[in-house]
Scaffold this motif. Structure first.
Motif, mmCIF file in Angstrom:
data_model
loop_
_atom_site.group_PDB
_atom_site.id
_atom_site.type_symbol
_atom_site.label_atom_id
_atom_site.label_comp_id
_atom_site.label_asym_id
_atom_site.label_seq_id
_atom_site.Cartn_x
_atom_site.Cartn_y
_atom_site.Cartn_z
ATOM 1 N N GLY A 1 34.639 38.953 51.825
ATOM 2 C CA GLY A 1 34.788 38.691 53.253
ATOM 3 C C GLY A 1 34.212 39.760 54.155
ATOM 4 N N GLN A 2 33.782 40.882 53.590
ATOM 5 C CA GLN A 2 33.221 41.952 54.407
ATOM 6 C C GLN A 2 32.305 42.841 53.574
ATOM 7 N N ILE A 3 31.362 43.473 54.264
ATOM 8 C CA ILE A 3 30.479 44.437 53.605
ATOM 9 C C ILE A 3 31.145 45.793 53.776
ATOM 10 N N GLN A 4 31.961 46.138 52.816
ATOM 11 C CA GLN A 4 32.650 47.435 52.819
ATOM 12 C C GLN A 4 32.705 47.901 51.379
ATOM 13 N N VAL A 5 32.331 49.145 51.162
ATOM 14 C CA VAL A 5 32.350 49.695 49.814
ATOM 15 C C VAL A 5 33.181 50.968 49.805
ATOM 16 N N PRO A 6 33.705 51.333 48.663
ATOM 17 C CA PRO A 6 33.661 50.633 47.398
ATOM 18 C C PRO A 6 34.558 49.396 47.412
ATOM 19 N N CYS A 7 34.189 48.444 46.581
ATOM 20 C CA CYS A 7 34.980 47.230 46.410
ATOM 21 C C CYS A 7 34.969 46.879 44.936
ATOM 22 N N LEU A 8 36.128 46.719 44.365
ATOM 23 C CA LEU A 8 36.253 46.354 42.957
ATOM 24 C C LEU A 8 36.633 44.884 42.871
ATOM 25 N N ARG A 9 35.768 44.108 42.204
ATOM 26 C CA ARG A 9 36.073 42.690 41.977
ATOM 27 C C ARG A 9 36.772 42.597 40.629
ATOM 28 N N ILE A 10 37.984 42.063 40.652
ATOM 29 C CA ILE A 10 38.805 41.929 39.455
ATOM 30 C C ILE A 10 38.975 40.445 39.160
ATOM 31 N N THR A 11 38.544 40.027 37.982
ATOM 32 C CA THR A 11 38.703 38.643 37.559
ATOM 33 C C THR A 11 39.725 38.620 36.429
ATOM 34 N N GLN B 1 38.953 47.716 22.989
ATOM 35 C CA GLN B 1 39.877 46.898 23.780
ATOM 36 C C GLN B 1 39.711 47.185 25.262
ATOM 37 N N VAL B 2 39.571 48.465 25.594
ATOM 38 C CA VAL B 2 39.373 48.848 26.993
ATOM 39 C C VAL B 2 38.052 48.274 27.502
ATOM 40 N N ASP B 3 36.994 48.388 26.707
ATOM 41 C CA ASP B 3 35.692 47.853 27.103
ATOM 42 C C ASP B 3 35.758 46.342 27.324
ATOM 43 N N ALA B 4 36.475 45.636 26.455
ATOM 44 C CA ALA B 4 36.624 44.187 26.616
ATOM 45 C C ALA B 4 37.376 43.864 27.902
ATOM 46 N N SER B 5 38.370 44.664 28.209
ATOM 47 C CA SER B 5 39.159 44.452 29.423
ATOM 48 C C SER B 5 38.350 44.712 30.694
ATOM 49 N N THR B 6 37.455 45.692 30.639
ATOM 50 C CA THR B 6 36.685 46.035 31.839
ATOM 51 C C THR B 6 35.487 45.122 32.069
ATOM 52 N N ARG B 7 35.219 44.209 31.151
ATOM 53 C CA ARG B 7 34.114 43.256 31.361
ATOM 54 C C ARG B 7 34.373 42.362 32.566
ATOM 55 N N ASN B 8 35.623 42.258 32.970
ATOM 56 C CA ASN B 8 35.987 41.419 34.111
ATOM 57 C C ASN B 8 36.028 42.196 35.419
ATOM 58 N N LEU B 9 35.501 43.423 35.419
ATOM 59 C CA LEU B 9 35.494 44.259 36.619
ATOM 60 C C LEU B 9 34.065 44.524 37.064
ATOM 61 N N VAL B 10 33.845 44.474 38.372
ATOM 62 C CA VAL B 10 32.548 44.805 38.949
ATOM 63 C C VAL B 10 32.795 45.678 40.168
ATOM 64 N N LEU B 11 32.099 46.813 40.237
ATOM 65 C CA LEU B 11 32.217 47.709 41.384
ATOM 66 C C LEU B 11 31.007 47.514 42.291
ATOM 67 N N GLY C 1 40.691 33.330 35.605
ATOM 68 C CA GLY C 1 39.512 33.178 36.446
ATOM 69 C C GLY C 1 39.764 33.449 37.918
ATOM 70 N N ASN C 2 40.976 33.877 38.256
ATOM 71 C CA ASN C 2 41.285 34.227 39.646
ATOM 72 C C ASN C 2 40.618 35.552 39.986
ATOM 73 N N VAL C 3 40.052 35.628 41.182
ATOM 74 C CA VAL C 3 39.313 36.820 41.590
ATOM 75 C C VAL C 3 40.054 37.530 42.708
ATOM 76 N N THR C 4 40.194 38.842 42.555
ATOM 77 C CA THR C 4 40.778 39.701 43.581
ATOM 78 C C THR C 4 39.720 40.716 43.988
ATOM 79 N N TRP C 5 39.569 40.917 45.280
ATOM 80 C CA TRP C 5 38.615 41.891 45.808
ATOM 81 C C TRP C 5 39.420 43.069 46.341
ATOM 82 N N MET C 6 39.295 44.214 45.694
ATOM 83 C CA MET C 6 40.073 45.395 46.066
ATOM 84 C C MET C 6 39.169 46.391 46.793
ATOM 85 N N TYR C 7 39.510 46.650 48.047
ATOM 86 C CA TYR C 7 38.786 47.619 48.852
ATOM 87 C C TYR C 7 39.574 48.931 48.881
#
Length: 136
Positions: free
Chosen positions: A94-104, A41-51, A108-114
């Motif tokens: 909107g910026q080249i700053q890391v780390p950044c976690l893309r959460i979908t 379940q955790v693995d399925a949930s994290t498929r929508n995350l990209v670091l 299908g809404n995307v949030t970019w967390m810096y």
């Protein structure tokens, strides 16, 4: 003077960076042990995350260690060496700053967390095993 300072920082980066990577390899935290069904379940949930990250960034190392500690399967993209990932980060976040976690989310809404602290807090809040006293 500016060029001297730039070279000093490059020397520091190329000296400390490999040491950080070595420390990350040698001191890998033990992952959380979950029942197989719960881990699926955790693995399925994290498929929508990209670091989006840089390999030798100390803040990225902190986030990667948290991912390992929580036994999360999150895709990582190197925004320094992979120009497609870098462009996605710039266009989406909107910026080249890391780390950044893309959460979908499910819609299908995307949030970019810096910011590494915000990312670590999010991951611990959502994915840390619950105990009687709260999150582990």
């Amino acid at each position: 003077m500016r060029i001297i300072i730039r070279y000093i920082f490059k020397v520091i980066h190329y000296t400390v960076g490999p040491l950080l990577l070595l420390w990350e390899k040698l001191a890998t935290p033990a992952g959380v042990k979950r029942p197989a069904e719960e881990q699926q379940q955790v693995d399925a949930s994290t498929r929508n995350l990209v670091l989006y990250q840089f390999l030798m960034c100390p803040f990225c190392v902190t986030v990667r260690r948290t991912i390992k500690r929580l036994s999360l399967d999150i895709e990582t993209r190197d925004a320094l060496r992979d120009m497609n990932s870098r462009q996605q980060l710039l266009q989406g976040g909107g910026q080249i700053q890391v780390p950044c976690l893309r959460i979908t989310d499910e819609q299908g809404n995307v949030t970019w967390m810096y910011e590494s602290r915000a990312i670590v807090h999010y991951l611990q809040t959502v994915y840390a095993p619950q105990t009687l006293d709260g999150p582990a």
